[in-house]
Design an enzyme around this catalytic site. Structure first.
Site, PDB file in Angstrom:
ATOM      1  N   GLY A 631      90.718  -1.290  26.680  1.00 36.84           N
ATOM      2  CA  GLY A 631      89.294  -1.101  26.504  1.00 36.84           C
ATOM      3  C   GLY A 631      88.874  -0.412  25.232  1.00 36.84           C
ATOM      4  O   GLY A 631      87.735   0.026  25.096  1.00 36.84           O
ATOM      5  N   VAL A 634      91.653  -2.558  20.571  1.00 36.17           N
ATOM      6  CA  VAL A 634      92.851  -2.642  19.722  1.00 36.17           C
ATOM      7  C   VAL A 634      93.846  -3.654  20.295  1.00 36.17           C
ATOM      8  O   VAL A 634      95.044  -3.558  20.085  1.00 36.17           O
ATOM      9  CB  VAL A 634      93.516  -1.260  19.532  1.00 36.17           C
ATOM     10  CG1 VAL A 634      92.658  -0.373  18.636  1.00 36.17           C
ATOM     11  CG2 VAL A 634      93.797  -0.594  20.864  1.00 36.17           C
ATOM     12  N   ALA A 639      98.749  -7.681  23.066  1.00 35.04           N
ATOM     13  CA  ALA A 639     100.075  -7.054  22.999  1.00 35.04           C
ATOM     14  C   ALA A 639     100.888  -7.393  24.248  1.00 35.04           C
ATOM     15  O   ALA A 639     102.082  -7.689  24.163  1.00 35.04           O
ATOM     16  CB  ALA A 639      99.930  -5.538  22.849  1.00 35.04           C
ATOM     17  N   ASP A 681      93.940 -11.710  17.364  1.00 33.30           N
ATOM     18  CA  ASP A 681      94.633 -10.613  18.030  1.00 33.30           C
ATOM     19  C   ASP A 681      96.095 -10.963  18.275  1.00 33.30           C
ATOM     20  O   ASP A 681      97.007 -10.177  17.989  1.00 33.30           O
ATOM     21  CB  ASP A 681      93.952 -10.290  19.358  1.00 33.30           C
ATOM     22  CG  ASP A 681      92.529  -9.799  19.188  1.00 33.30           C
ATOM     23  OD1 ASP A 681      92.098  -9.637  18.035  1.00 33.30           O
ATOM     24  OD2 ASP A 681      91.852  -9.578  20.212  1.00 33.30           O
TER      25      ASP A 681
END
Length: 975
Positions: A631, A634, A639, A681
């Site tokens: 949240g 990043v 990931a 991302d």
């Protein structure tokens, strides 16, 4: 002379019966002390009148809040909850305040007590009467997540609730509490528990049940469920007592229907275990009477993680997954529950204690508040900023047992810093494991993860240790075959330096992989050799052995409301021997929101089956441990996807290039999770390199190279504390508006190409563009595949014909479809068009300029120009509706530091990152110690303003492609 009785006005929230039953205990003690109590509630009178028969009890049937709207016993409807609260407490607010002030004065109330109705705190203040809140949670905290779905326009609701609570003199805080920063002072009280009326023997005798019989009580509070119940659901010899069954419901012979007016605490205490949901009433009684609770999670109820952790810490809880509850596979959970040894020895006299505090307060005696004080407010920075997130640096008052959980998590996945590498490396040696392939590269978080595996290995050899262990640790230790090889992969989060939401419009983006990363350990083996959890074993026995099972454990679940484990038969991904559709997979994972997180992990397997034709014949066990906080914008989800996909591919001998792996991960997020993100991302996590910016043209994913970060420049990320989600309403609406704008521009161009010169003149079009060269330009724009391929000056020639906003139904009527396969236009919604269309076009230009400036000669002018581009990006986000008070405040603090003559500013710019609407701010500055000092000062100033100490992201680490994978085997220490 007899003392005059005090008059208490006690308001009860409209959510469920649990609040009313705990209020009952406090009210009983106030009346026993000789006082008069007016209970304002929406629950039936009998809840109070059957237990309290006194002329000093007055019931006033008024509902002043609505709680959480539940579709059934397990499902909270977030949007409906907000809508009902608006209709109940926001629309008639002025009338409520006037009415309550008049009524409070009419009864001469000495004290107003709220559990936990917000508006009455303000009414008490207006009436000049002291107010106290008695609760373990507040509605601003519960509703904070709902706002994520409803969109930014709903933030004012939460802010008003927090503001109302702030008028209380203090909070009487009950065990299992959530963060409640709206209250300035706090007094802690023990559990409020209803007292027993009858002994276990008396209850069983009345029900005709023998002393030796094994009894389960089926209790879902004030929400009767009406699910079908079968004899086979119980182990042999067990009896189930059912609360809340309808008169028409037929039950098997081993199920007993309890009367409507049964006194539930007596029956709970007479039972061997309880099956139900987590609520304050059921948990407090389970703890007090040492009856294990087999619980199923409710969707989107933010109180649960805190109450659940208290329950499990005192060894009084077993979680049953929803599909096993509904399909009747109860036996493994019941058998587990009766092995527990509940150990809560804390106070259960909260009713008496709270009543005494309220009496003293009404008499003008100030209780001694604890040293713990709530935070001060900054609009949505407070209401969304204290979301439950397991990150060091979090300045939130949490219970002792919860702090232990945070410490335990951080010891497993330490955040990298200069000292931790040496310390952690010395704590784990090669005697614990053998590295068969790969290199941990000295990364402290990787070494820490390997240490956690060694600890799990030790736990598996000493499962009966008296030390408290989290459920996820026990589950992980139990599913891994420690004699076999384990593959470990790592993927970092990313800091969006430039580009952000322009990725789905084809922009150039610059991304930096951060130090914080996700680790995934995976093991595969033949189905007959796989170590399965008890409930998975029971399912296999019903189906017949030989089916490969996927088991997943997610570390850190105690810090959220997601379940720590997930399992499924891999055959569930097949239909007629072929992979199921992504749509069916999305529906599969959406069945139980507490396990929806598993889509990020398990979805990688379905994507490999679908896209690469991989067949999975073996059982798979996966452990996920992420140090990338959720949240904060990043890329925590990317990931997880990249680390999992890397681990699965490596363990099955698949050679997938990092770029291709990132594109496969995007399919997981877009099609199985259902989040409308671009690909930057996943690309940054998979293809990034340490201390470099990944330069990528998102058309769809062309890596242009890695840009060295000049040695005199440094980037930081500062967390605003406001939770960000690409699945939220604001992000999706802006994306839709962007694609609407592209479709409208293409339509304008097509119309221009087909128009006659006279028509063009009438409609204000440029005749010059119809010559040979102009037609080539227009034809290219008519076929515009990515909005960022339109230059800013060309956009300006169309902008006056783009509307500021457009209703969805009007767009569909005129343009049919917006040509985005990821989002769906809601005909009833209105979408901003001009600002979302403008943003990616100008952002692409800014990113190109930023990239060029990085290679310029070092100077203050260079840094000032980089900073200016970041500021422009930030304000463009805000124009799209993707800003937030918290991120705006951080950017403002950077600007103040930059232009401060006293500090000699070495910070030059800042911007909101990723999907916006909160999350993290990226800052650029000189790579000097003085810059770090200024970042620290910004942290402290932000905390002084909001009560939230922001986490700072600094440093970089290699992407998944550069890291590769480890193959390890734990060493045996047996003599």
């Amino acid at each position: 002379m007899e003392k005059k009785p005090l008059v208490f006005a006690y308001y009860v929230t409209g959510h469920g019966f649990g609040h009313a039953t705990r209020v009952l205990e406090v009210v009983r003690n106030l009346i026993l002390a000789g006082h008069e109590v007016h209970v304002v509630t929406g629950v039936p009178d009998y809840i109070f009148t059957t237990e309290i028969k006194s002329p000093r009890l007055f019931i006033r049937k008024v509902l002043l809040d609505s709680g959480a709207v539940q579709a059934d016993a397990l499902t909270v409807d977030r949007l409906a909850s907000l809508e009902k609260y608006v209709q109940t407490a926001v629309v008639p607010r002025d009338s409520i305040l006037a009415t309550e002030v008049e009524w409070l004065k009419s009864i001469n109330a000495n004290l107003v007590v709220s559990d936990a109705v917000p508006v009455v705190c303000r009414a008490a203040a207006d009436a000049g009467i002291r107010a106290v809140c008695v609760t373990n949670f507040s509605w601003d905290f519960i509703y904070a997540e709902y706002v994520m779905v409803a969109g930014r326009q709903s933030h004012s609701i939460i802010w008003q609730i927090a503001e109302d609570y702030s008028h209380c003199d203090f909070l009487i805080r009950l065990p299992g509490y959530c963060p409640m920063p709206a209250f300035s002072d706090v007094v802690d009280a023990p559990l409020v528990v209803r007292k027993l009326h009858k002994s276990r023997t008396e209850v069983r005798k009345e029900l005709g049940i023998g002393e030796d019989a094994k009894v389960l009580i089926y209790n879902f509070g004030g929400q009767p469920v009406g699910w079908k119940l079968e004899k086979e659901y119980l182990p042999d010899g067990w009896i189930c007592l059912v609360c809340g069954a309808s008169a028409e419901q037929e039950l098997p012979e081993n199920f007993v229907k309890l009367p409507k007016d049964v006194y539930t605490p007596d029956v709970i205490a007479a039972s061997d275990c309880m099956l139900g949901k987590i609520g304050y009433g059921s948990v407090s009684e389970a703890l007090a009477y040492k009856v294990p609770l087999i619980f199923v999670r409710r969707d989107y109820f933010n109180e649960e993680p805190f109450v659940r952790n208290m329950l499990e810490y005192f060894q009084c809880g077993v979680e049953i997954i929803r599909r096993d509850l509904l399909s009747g596979r109860w036996a493994p959970y019941i058998r587990r529950a009766i092995t527990l040894k509940p150990c809560y020895e804390g106070g259960t006299n909260g009713g008496e204690v709270v009543a005494q505090i309220l009496q003293d307060t009404a008499l003008g005696k100030d209780p001694t508040p604890s040293k713990l004080r709530g935070s001060r407010r900054l609009k949505d920075a407070i209401v969304l900023g204290y979301q439950l997130q397991g990150v060091s640096g979090k300045d939130i008052d949490v219970p002792h047992w919860y702090s232990l959980a945070q410490t335990e998590l951080s010891s497993r996945t330490p955040l990298p810093d200069g000292n931790s590498i040496q310390n952690t490396a010395s704590a784990i040696g090669t005697e614990d494991f053998e590295i068969l392939h790969g290199d941990h590269r000295g990364l402290s978080d990787t070494i820490g993860f390997l240490k956690s595996l060694a600890e799990l290995h030790a736990l598996s050899n000493n499962a009966n240790s008296s030390k408290h262990q989290s459920r996820e640790s026990l589950a992980a230790a139990a599913m891994i075959n420690w004699e076999e090889e384990i593959v470990v992969a790592r993927a970092p989060g990313r800091l969006d330096v430039m580009g952000g939401i322009a990725d789905y419009s084809g922009s150039l983006v610059l991304q930096m992989p951060i130090r914080e990363a996700c680790h995934v350990a995976i093991q595969w083996c033949r189905p007959e050799k796989q170590k399965l959890w008890k409930h998975a074993q029971a399912r296999q026995q019903n189906k017949g052995s030989g089916t490969p099972v996927l088991q997943i454990v997610s570390f850190g679940s105690e810090l959220s409301n997601r379940a720590p484990t997930f399992d499924m038969d891999l055959s569930d991904f097949l239909e007629d021997g072929k992979p199921i559709s992504y749509e069916k997979a999305r529906q599969y994972f959406a069945q139980d929101p507490s396990q929806k997180w598993a889509a990020y992990v398990a979805g990688t397997i379905l994507v490999l089956m679908t896209e690469l034709g991989v067949q999975f014949q073996d059982g798979i066990s996966i452990l996920v441990s992420s140090g990338v906080p959720e949240g904060k914008g990043v890329s925590s989800s990317a990931a997880i996807e990249v680390a999992t996909m890397s681990a699965v591919a490596a363990s099955h001998g698949l050679n997938v290039a990092p770029r291709d792996l990132a594109l496969l991960c995007q399919k997981v997020e877009n099609h199985i999770v259902g989040a409308p993100c671009g690909v930057m991302d996943q690309m940054a996590s998979a293809c990034g390199e340490e201390n470099k910016l990944l330069a990528m043209l998102c058309q769809p994913a062309e890596v242009l190279g890695h840009v060295e970060i000049p040695s005199h420049i440094r980037f930081w990320g500062i967390d605003s504390g406001i939770r960000h989600s690409v699945g939220g309403a604001d992000y999706g609406s802006v994306r839709i508006g962007t694609f609407m704008g592209r479709k409208m521009i293409k339509s304008m161009v097509s119309k221009q190409l087909s128009s006659s010169p006279n028509q063009m003149k009438v409609e204000g079009m440029n005749n010059d563009e119809t010559d040979e060269h102009g037609k080539d330009l227009l034809q290219a724009e008519a076929a515009l595949d990515y909005l960022c391929n339109l230059s800013p000056h060309r956009y300006e020639s169309y902008v006056h014909r783009l509307p500021e906003s457009l209703p969805g139904n009007e767009f569909i009527e005129n343009y049919d479809h917006h040509d985005d396969s990821i989002t769906i236009i809601d005909k009833k919604c209105s979408y901003a068009v001009r600002a979302p269309t403008r943003h990616p076009i100008y952002e692409n230009f800014r990113v190109k300029a930023f990239k060029a400036l990085l290679s310029a000669a070092p100077s203050d002018d260079q840094l000032s120009a980089l900073g200016e581009l970041m500021y422009q990006c930030h304000y463009s986000y805000s124009a799209c509706g993707l800003g937030s008070d918290g991120t705006d405040k951080l950017v403002e603090l950077v600007q103040q530091m930059q232009h401060s003559k006293s500090t000699g500013g070495t910070l030059y710019g800042a911007k909101i990152t990723g999907g916006g609407s909160g999350g993290t701010v990226c800052v650029v500055g000189k790579n000097l110690f003085r810059s770090s000092e200024q970042i620290f000062k910004i942290q402290q100033k932000y905390k002084a303003t909001t009560g939230f100490l922001p986490f700072v992201f600094e440093g970089s680490s290699p992407g998944a492609g550069k890291f590769g994978h480890l193959k390890i085997r734990m060493r045996s220490h047996s003599a």
